[in-house]
Design an enzyme around this catalytic site. Structure first.
Site, PDB file in Angstrom:
ATOM      1  N   CYS A 134      84.157  21.774  37.292  1.00 34.05           N
ATOM      2  CA  CYS A 134      85.233  22.732  37.641  1.00 34.05           C
ATOM      3  C   CYS A 134      84.782  24.267  37.441  1.00 34.05           C
ATOM      4  O   CYS A 134      85.447  25.302  37.806  1.00 34.05           O
ATOM      5  CB  CYS A 134      86.406  22.681  36.928  1.00 34.05           C
ATOM      6  SG  CYS A 134      85.880  22.297  35.031  1.00 34.05           S
TER       7      CYS A 134
HETATM    8  C1  SAM Z   1      85.110  17.920  33.324  1.00 38.48           C
HETATM    9  S1  SAM Z   1      83.643  17.022  32.784  1.00 38.48           S
HETATM   10  C2  SAM Z   1      84.442  15.477  33.159  1.00 38.48           C
HETATM   11  C3  SAM Z   1      85.457  14.812  32.197  1.00 38.48           C
HETATM   12  C4  SAM Z   1      85.606  13.463  32.330  1.00 38.48           C
HETATM   13  N1  SAM Z   1      86.419  13.244  33.740  1.00 38.48           N
HETATM   14  C5  SAM Z   1      86.653  12.891  31.294  1.00 38.48           C
HETATM   15  O1  SAM Z   1      87.579  12.507  31.614  1.00 38.48           O
HETATM   16  O2  SAM Z   1      86.057  12.682  30.046  1.00 38.48           O
HETATM   17  C6  SAM Z   1      82.571  17.256  33.969  1.00 38.48           C
HETATM   18  C7  SAM Z   1      81.294  16.487  33.729  1.00 38.48           C
HETATM   19  O3  SAM Z   1      80.283  16.587  34.737  1.00 38.48           O
HETATM   20  C8  SAM Z   1      79.052  16.526  34.226  1.00 38.48           C
HETATM   21  N2  SAM Z   1      78.266  16.912  35.554  1.00 38.48           N
HETATM   22  C9  SAM Z   1      78.098  18.098  36.119  1.00 38.48           C
HETATM   23  N3  SAM Z   1      77.295  18.371  37.131  1.00 38.48           N
HETATM   24  C10 SAM Z   1      76.863  17.048  37.154  1.00 38.48           C
HETATM   25  C11 SAM Z   1      76.101  16.086  38.257  1.00 38.48           C
HETATM   26  N4  SAM Z   1      75.596  16.688  39.277  1.00 38.48           N
HETATM   27  N5  SAM Z   1      76.052  14.885  38.109  1.00 38.48           N
HETATM   28  C12 SAM Z   1      76.673  14.157  36.932  1.00 38.48           C
HETATM   29  N6  SAM Z   1      77.437  14.665  36.173  1.00 38.48           N
HETATM   30  C13 SAM Z   1      77.632  15.952  36.267  1.00 38.48           C
HETATM   31  C14 SAM Z   1      79.154  17.571  33.258  1.00 38.48           C
HETATM   32  O4  SAM Z   1      78.040  17.317  32.351  1.00 38.48           O
HETATM   33  C15 SAM Z   1      80.510  17.200  32.696  1.00 38.48           C
HETATM   34  O5  SAM Z   1      80.278  16.292  31.451  1.00 38.48           O
END
Ligand code: SAM
EC number: 2.1.1.37
Length: 512
Positions: A134
């Protein structure tokens, strides 16, 4: 996967809050139909947390195996020993999290191949959960970027990570998807144009964007407002997609956009979430956890030194308050520091006195856990400890209101050039005892200033476990990584208890 089960594909999984809630959704016959097939996460510590939890879910079905998980979190055996004890379950857990941190956009070949394999083997319903990160959409992110004249939103790869999400939708063509994002997605602009209507359009027909032919299209529902025409849901206000978590039994004002996509061939209409009768307070949620003292970051940190400093602070505060408040009000204020407090405690001695109302209590507590996880305080500079004690005491005197910078006595003001200008009026915030918390964000990893504990006698910011409780992670959920990483994980997550309620909506929709 067995028949009657729903395959879950969890993207951008973080520590797994969304996946935890969804996979805990229970059928009337007691079965848990949602089975996570794959969780994709690129950050190593969150990935480790996900894998440990994936293993826990597999071990929890059998009492001896579950006990071995407890042995691990209690420090009696190592993680390696636990994984060795259950090689089949461990392998399954590692496969679930793709054996290593993986990034959408970089490791697409591997991720897409695994998703295709899972989808081809599974004949029942499937769902995709998770939201692209985000930062680029978030209001804070945008104001930060506004100061950077070289910043161009269209060059920000995060801005388009949702394309990766669309790509997976076209590959998996799930029955349902649940996409979570920050509130800022509603107003985010690209080249002066609000993007949200375009995002909705893309999600309704992901194949049009990814240029993959003959793929499914979707109706997109709010989980909190009924659509006027359920067969063609349109909402007059994009804020209709905003879920205010505090209205659904979460002890925290977390406002997030959650979109529920339903594949066009599924003719049923999803229900909306049922509001909780009462809101839940910070004190109800945290009061049974062991009391702890804060630490000193820039001076010798001993219990005796801490007690001496806090006693000195409380005298100073009483003197300052006496200038403003009547004697009776001050007499009701107890600032005497609690003695002999540890900085960390895994012993849950006060468990029986917990005040968490049901059903959240049943969700959070685990009678067999026998310890408290991730409950350790941070160190702060002495001046901040005085400010924390002031915030907590001020809230007690002012009906739970957290002080603005203008409310601080002059001698407590930090040397910060914006302190008096009003731009940082909320630099310190106490999580007041008798209200729900403000949003637990990943900023909690930076300092504790927005997350001051309501008890001035402990004089500290919240621990990872306390933040996790406010996020409704069950007590037996272990956060791996160092403390900073644990805070980031907790702050990023979807509250699992909210996710579980969304799971019930999806379960009903899928009629399984
Ligand atoms: C807002 S958090 C998600 C939270 C999750 N839905 C939960 O309920 O716990 C977003 C996550 O996306 C991961 N992320 C960011 N870019 C990514 C990518 N290209 N591929 C995989 N994960 C990614 C980040 O490391 C982060 O942990």
């Amino acid at each position: 996967m067995k028949s009657g089960e729903v395959l879950v594909i969890d993207l951008f999984a973080g520590p797994g809050g969304l996946g935890e809630g969804i996979s805990s959704t229970t059928h009337s016959n007691g079965n848990k139909p949602f089975q996570i097939g794959v969780s994709v996460e690129k950050e190593p510590s969150a990935h480790k947390t996900l894998t440990t939890r994936a293993l826990f879910r597999k071990l929890a079905k059998e009492p001896t195996a579950k006990q071995h998980y407890y042995d691990y979190v209690q420090g009696k055996i190592t993680r390696e020993q636990l994984f060795k004890l259950y090689p089949n379950e461990a392998l399954a857990a590692q496969e679930e999290t793709l054996k290593a941190p993986r990034a959408l956009g970089i490791d697409n070949d591997l991720i897409h191949a695994r998703i295709k394999e899972l989808v081809s083997k599974h004949k029942g319903p499937k769902i995709v959960i998770g939201g692209p990160p985000c930062q680029a959409y978030s209001l804070a992110g945008r104001s930060r970027n506004a100061g950077n004249k070289d910043y161009k939103a269209e060059n920000d790869e995060r801005h388009f990570l949702y394309m990766e999400y669309l790509r997976v939708l076209t590959i998996a063509q799930p029955d349902v998807f649940i996409m979570e994002n920050v509130r800022g997605i509603l107003s985010a602009k690209l080249n002066g144009k609000v993007m949200f209507p375009q995002i909705l359009k893309d999600l309704r027909n992901p194949g049009r964007v990814t240029k993959i032919k003959d793929t499914a299209s979707y109706r997109i529902y709010s989980l909190v407002i009924n659509a006027k025409n359920p067969n063609n849901p349109q909402y007059s206000d994009s804020a209709d997609f905003l879920i205010r978590s505090e209205q659904y039994g979460i002890p925290q004002a977390r406002h997030r956009v959650i979109l529920l996509g339903v594949r066009d061939d599924i003719k049923k209409t999803p229900q909306i979430l049922t509001r909780a009768a009462e809101s839940i307070t910070v004190k109800e949620t945290l009061s049974d956890l062991p009391a702890l003292r804060s630490g000193f970051s820039k001076q010798p940190d001993t219990t005796i030194a801490w007690e001496k400093t806090i006693t000195k602070h409380s005298r100073q505060l009483v003197k300052a308050f006496k200038k403003i408040y009547p004697e009776e009000a001050i007499n009701n204020l107890d600032l005497t520091p609690l003695l002999d407090l540890p900085r960390a405690s895994s012993i849950h001695t006060n468990r029986v006195n917990n005040q968490v109302p049901e059903p959240l209590k049943g969700w959070l507590l685990d009678d067999s856990l026998g310890c408290v996880l991730n409950h350790e305080t941070r160190g702060h500079i002495e001046a901040d400890l005085l400010r924390y004690a002031f915030c907590a005491a001020y809230a007690q005197l002012n009906d739970g209101v957290s002080p603005k910078s203008r409310d601080f006595p002059e001698e407590l003001a930090p040397e910060h050039k914006n302190w008096t200008t009003g731009t940082h009026a909320d630099r310190f915030r106490v999580q007041s005892a008798n209200k729900y918390a403000t949003t637990v964000t990943s900023h909690i990893s930076k300092d504790g200033h927005y997350f001051v504990h309501y008890d001035p006698r402990q004089c500290r910011s919240l621990t990872v476990r306390e933040a996790a409780r406010l996020q409704t992670f069950p007590d037996n959920y272990l956060f791996e990584g160092n403390r900073t990483q644990q805070y980031v994980q907790v702050g990023n997550a979807v509250p699992p208890y909210l996710a579980q309620q969304i799971g019930q909506v999806v379960l009903q929709l899928l009629s399984i």
